[in-house]
Write a protein that holds these residues in place. Structure first.
Motif, PDB file in Angstrom:
ATOM      1  N   SER A 151       0.834  -1.196   0.000  1.00 42.79           N
ATOM      2  CA  SER A 151       0.000   0.000   0.000  1.00 42.79           C
ATOM      3  C   SER A 151       0.872   1.250   0.000  1.00 42.79           C
ATOM      4  CB  SER A 151      -0.894   0.001   1.243  1.00 42.79           C
ATOM      5  OG  SER A 151      -1.511   1.256   1.421  1.00 42.79           O
ATOM      6  N   SER A 152       0.376   2.315  -0.619  1.00 38.61           N
ATOM      7  CA  SER A 152       1.104   3.589  -0.618  1.00 38.61           C
ATOM      8  C   SER A 152       0.719   4.472   0.561  1.00 38.61           C
ATOM      9  CB  SER A 152       0.835   4.332  -1.934  1.00 38.61           C
ATOM     10  OG  SER A 152       1.286   3.565  -3.014  1.00 38.61           O
ATOM     11  N   PHE A 153      -0.098   3.965   1.468  1.00 35.50           N
ATOM     12  CA  PHE A 153      -0.559   4.718   2.628  1.00 35.50           C
ATOM     13  C   PHE A 153       0.591   4.933   3.618  1.00 35.50           C
ATOM     14  CE2 PHE A 153      -2.324   4.765   6.970  1.00 35.50           C
ATOM     15  CZ  PHE A 153      -3.107   5.908   6.870  1.00 35.50           C
ATOM     16  N   SER A 154       0.722   6.161   4.102  1.00 36.85           N
ATOM     17  CA  SER A 154       1.703   6.461   5.151  1.00 36.85           C
ATOM     18  C   SER A 154       0.974   7.119   6.316  1.00 36.85           C
ATOM     19  CB  SER A 154       2.809   7.369   4.628  1.00 36.85           C
ATOM     20  OG  SER A 154       2.300   8.651   4.312  1.00 36.85           O
ATOM     21  N   GLU A 155       1.591   7.043   7.488  1.00 35.81           N
ATOM     22  CA  GLU A 155       1.001   7.664   8.678  1.00 35.81           C
ATOM     23  C   GLU A 155       2.080   8.397   9.459  1.00 35.81           C
ATOM     24  OE1 GLU A 155      -0.793   4.250  10.556  1.00 35.81           O
ATOM     25  OE2 GLU A 155       1.082   3.628  11.491  1.00 35.81           O
ATOM     26  N   SER A 156       1.649   9.436  10.157  1.00 40.62           N
ATOM     27  CA  SER A 156       2.567  10.240  10.952  1.00 40.62           C
ATOM     28  C   SER A 156       2.864   9.562  12.286  1.00 40.62           C
ATOM     29  CB  SER A 156       1.965  11.618  11.224  1.00 40.62           C
ATOM     30  OG  SER A 156       2.812  12.348  12.088  1.00 40.62           O
ATOM     31  N   HIS A 157       4.136   9.614  12.675  1.00 42.05           N
ATOM     32  CA  HIS A 157       4.554   9.130  13.988  1.00 42.05           C
ATOM     33  C   HIS A 157       5.351  10.218  14.709  1.00 42.05           C
ATOM     34  CE1 HIS A 157       3.062   5.031  13.867  1.00 42.05           C
ATOM     35  NE2 HIS A 157       3.260   5.123  12.561  1.00 42.05           N
ATOM     36  N   LEU A 158       5.016  11.452  14.388  1.00 35.25           N
ATOM     37  CA  LEU A 158       5.704  12.596  14.991  1.00 35.25           C
ATOM     38  C   LEU A 158       5.521  12.628  16.501  1.00 35.25           C
ATOM     39  CD1 LEU A 158       7.367  15.144  14.518  1.00 35.25           C
ATOM     40  CD2 LEU A 158       5.220  16.381  14.172  1.00 35.25           C
ATOM     41  N   ILE A 159       4.345  12.270  16.968  1.00 36.06           N
ATOM     42  CA  ILE A 159       4.070  12.346  18.408  1.00 36.06           C
ATOM     43  C   ILE A 159       4.924  11.357  19.217  1.00 36.06           C
ATOM     44  CG2 ILE A 159       2.138  10.728  18.474  1.00 36.06           C
ATOM     45  CD1 ILE A 159       0.772  12.901  20.313  1.00 36.06           C
ATOM     46  N   GLU A 160       5.342  10.253  18.587  1.00 33.41           N
ATOM     47  CA  GLU A 160       6.168   9.244  19.283  1.00 33.41           C
ATOM     48  C   GLU A 160       7.660   9.461  19.068  1.00 33.41           C
ATOM     49  OE1 GLU A 160       3.102   5.925  17.779  1.00 33.41           O
ATOM     50  OE2 GLU A 160       3.756   7.721  16.726  1.00 33.41           O
ATOM     51  N   LEU A 161       8.025  10.426  18.252  1.00 32.41           N
ATOM     52  CA  LEU A 161       9.413  10.618  17.847  1.00 32.41           C
ATOM     53  C   LEU A 161      10.322  11.026  19.001  1.00 32.41           C
ATOM     54  CD1 LEU A 161      11.527  10.831  15.558  1.00 32.41           C
ATOM     55  CD2 LEU A 161      10.835  13.226  15.324  1.00 32.41           C
ATOM     56  N   VAL A 162      11.496  10.404  19.048  1.00 31.56           N
ATOM     57  CA  VAL A 162      12.571  10.812  19.947  1.00 31.56           C
ATOM     58  C   VAL A 162      13.579  11.560  19.080  1.00 31.56           C
ATOM     59  CG1 VAL A 162      14.426  10.036  21.478  1.00 31.56           C
ATOM     60  CG2 VAL A 162      12.222   8.824  21.469  1.00 31.56           C
ATOM     61  N   GLU A 163      13.774  12.834  19.377  1.00 26.97           N
ATOM     62  CA  GLU A 163      14.699  13.665  18.595  1.00 26.97           C
ATOM     63  C   GLU A 163      16.142  13.212  18.808  1.00 26.97           C
ATOM     64  OE1 GLU A 163      13.820  15.805  16.378  1.00 26.97           O
ATOM     65  OE2 GLU A 163      11.913  16.697  16.957  1.00 26.97           O
ATOM     66  N   GLY A 164      16.982  13.464  17.806  1.00 29.14           N
ATOM     67  CA  GLY A 164      18.384  13.085  17.872  1.00 29.14           C
ATOM     68  C   GLY A 164      19.237  14.132  18.561  1.00 29.14           C
ATOM     69  N   SER A 165      20.349  13.662  19.125  1.00 31.07           N
ATOM     70  CA  SER A 165      21.334  14.577  19.702  1.00 31.07           C
ATOM     71  C   SER A 165      22.710  13.912  19.661  1.00 31.07           C
ATOM     72  CB  SER A 165      20.968  14.962  21.137  1.00 31.07           C
ATOM     73  OG  SER A 165      21.022  13.840  21.981  1.00 31.07           O
ATOM     74  N   ALA A 166      23.735  14.739  19.550  1.00 32.15           N
ATOM     75  CA  ALA A 166      25.121  14.268  19.532  1.00 32.15           C
ATOM     76  C   ALA A 166      26.028  15.443  19.857  1.00 32.15           C
ATOM     77  CB  ALA A 166      25.470  13.681  18.165  1.00 32.15           C
ATOM     78  N   THR A 167      27.285  15.135  20.102  1.00 40.43           N
ATOM     79  CA  THR A 167      28.266  16.178  20.424  1.00 40.43           C
ATOM     80  C   THR A 167      29.571  15.898  19.685  1.00 40.43           C
ATOM     81  OG1 THR A 167      27.304  16.475  22.624  1.00 40.43           O
ATOM     82  CG2 THR A 167      29.539  17.306  22.297  1.00 40.43           C
ATOM     83  N   ILE A 168      30.165  16.959  19.146  1.00 35.10           N
ATOM     84  CA  ILE A 168      31.507  16.900  18.582  1.00 35.10           C
ATOM     85  C   ILE A 168      32.423  17.639  19.558  1.00 35.10           C
ATOM     86  CG2 ILE A 168      33.001  17.579  16.666  1.00 35.10           C
ATOM     87  CD1 ILE A 168      30.445  17.611  14.899  1.00 35.10           C
ATOM     88  N   HIS A 169      33.492  17.000  19.968  1.00 35.32           N
ATOM     89  CA  HIS A 169      34.459  17.616  20.891  1.00 35.32           C
ATOM     90  C   HIS A 169      35.638  18.124  20.063  1.00 35.32           C
ATOM     91  CE1 HIS A 169      32.225  15.693  24.127  1.00 35.32           C
ATOM     92  NE2 HIS A 169      32.320  14.562  23.450  1.00 35.32           N
ATOM     93  N   VAL A 170      35.915  19.417  20.171  1.00 33.71           N
ATOM     94  CA  VAL A 170      37.042  20.013  19.460  1.00 33.71           C
ATOM     95  C   VAL A 170      38.116  20.338  20.485  1.00 33.71           C
ATOM     96  CG1 VAL A 170      37.804  21.899  17.969  1.00 33.71           C
ATOM     97  CG2 VAL A 170      35.486  20.971  17.718  1.00 33.71           C
ATOM     98  N   ILE A 171      39.314  19.792  20.232  1.00 30.92           N
ATOM     99  CA  ILE A 171      40.418  19.970  21.189  1.00 30.92           C
ATOM    100  C   ILE A 171      41.597  20.658  20.507  1.00 30.92           C
ATOM    101  CG2 ILE A 171      39.737  17.973  22.580  1.00 30.92           C
ATOM    102  CD1 ILE A 171      41.914  16.357  21.151  1.00 30.92           C
ATOM    103  N   PRO A 172      42.397  21.401  21.270  1.00 29.38           N
ATOM    104  CA  PRO A 172      43.585  22.027  20.683  1.00 29.38           C
ATOM    105  C   PRO A 172      44.580  20.956  20.240  1.00 29.38           C
ATOM    106  CG  PRO A 172      43.146  22.884  22.886  1.00 29.38           C
ATOM    107  CD  PRO A 172      42.243  21.726  22.675  1.00 29.38           C
ATOM    108  N   ALA A 173      45.454  21.324  19.316  1.00 31.36           N
ATOM    109  CA  ALA A 173      46.508  20.402  18.900  1.00 31.36           C
ATOM    110  C   ALA A 173      47.412  20.136  20.091  1.00 31.36           C
ATOM    111  CB  ALA A 173      47.299  21.003  17.752  1.00 31.36           C
TER     112      ALA A 173
END
Length: 192
Positions: A151-173
């Protein structure tokens, strides 16, 4: 024994709640000055459903768009109307990704789960004197999933969504690298 059973049930319930989530994969989360990494956004969904249909999101970056470049929607999520978004003071706004699925026409969506849909390259500045973090998170307004292959039917799951998160650590040479560079520079000047 009861306590163990309760813990297992709670852990399983927690897993079920996170079936719809955006993950932010950072190829190399620790960078020195001038180094780059690729940041990839991926969409996950309940494995009982067929495939990701469409996503409308933004990437919030604690440093704005400084150091970001080459943003692109990743195939096969680069269907009609896709957009890599536009740089803003908070990161990237208006990322739109999706894929076509029409069982009646014999066009089937890629059911990969999670599926990559967007990427960008982050390059650390050259003049890093003190370590700092680049915090990344998503802010989503659309999250649709195709229900089944037939089927080409789609449904929204925005209400159950867990948003993404991450971190980049920048250090001196490291100091040794800086001393080596100064030594090479001094040696080059002496040769003149």
């Amino acid at each position: 024994m009861i306590r163990t059973t309760t813990t297992v049930v709670l852990a399983l319930a927690g897993t079920a709640l996170a079936q719809y989530e955006i993950t932010i994969d950072v190829e190399n989360p620790v960078l020195m000055p001038g180094e780059s990494t690729v940041v990839t956004l991926k969409a996950g969904f309940d494995p009982a459903l067929y495939a990701m249909a469409g996503i409308g999101t933004g990437l919030v970056v604690s440093t704005g768009t400084v150091g970001l470049g080459d943003a692109a929607v990743v195939e096969p999520m680069d269907g009609p109307g896709h957009s890599a978004g536009s740089p803003s003071s908070t990161g990237y706004d208006g990322i739109i990704a999706g894929q076509i699925h029409s069982a009646s026409a014999g066009l089937y969506a890629d059911p990969t789960n999670p599926i990559a849909f967007w990427e960008v390259t982050y390059t650390a500045p050259l003049d890093v004197a003190v370590s700092f973090d680049v915090d990344l998170s998503t802010r989503t307004r659309r999250y649709d999933v195709y229900v089944q292959r037939t089927s080409s039917f789609s449904e929204s799951h925005l209400i159950e969504l867990v948003e993404g998160s991450a971190t980049i650590h920048v250090i001196p040479a490291p100091a040794s690298a800086s001393l080596l560079a100064l030594g090479l520079l001094a040696a080059a000047r002496r040769r003149r």
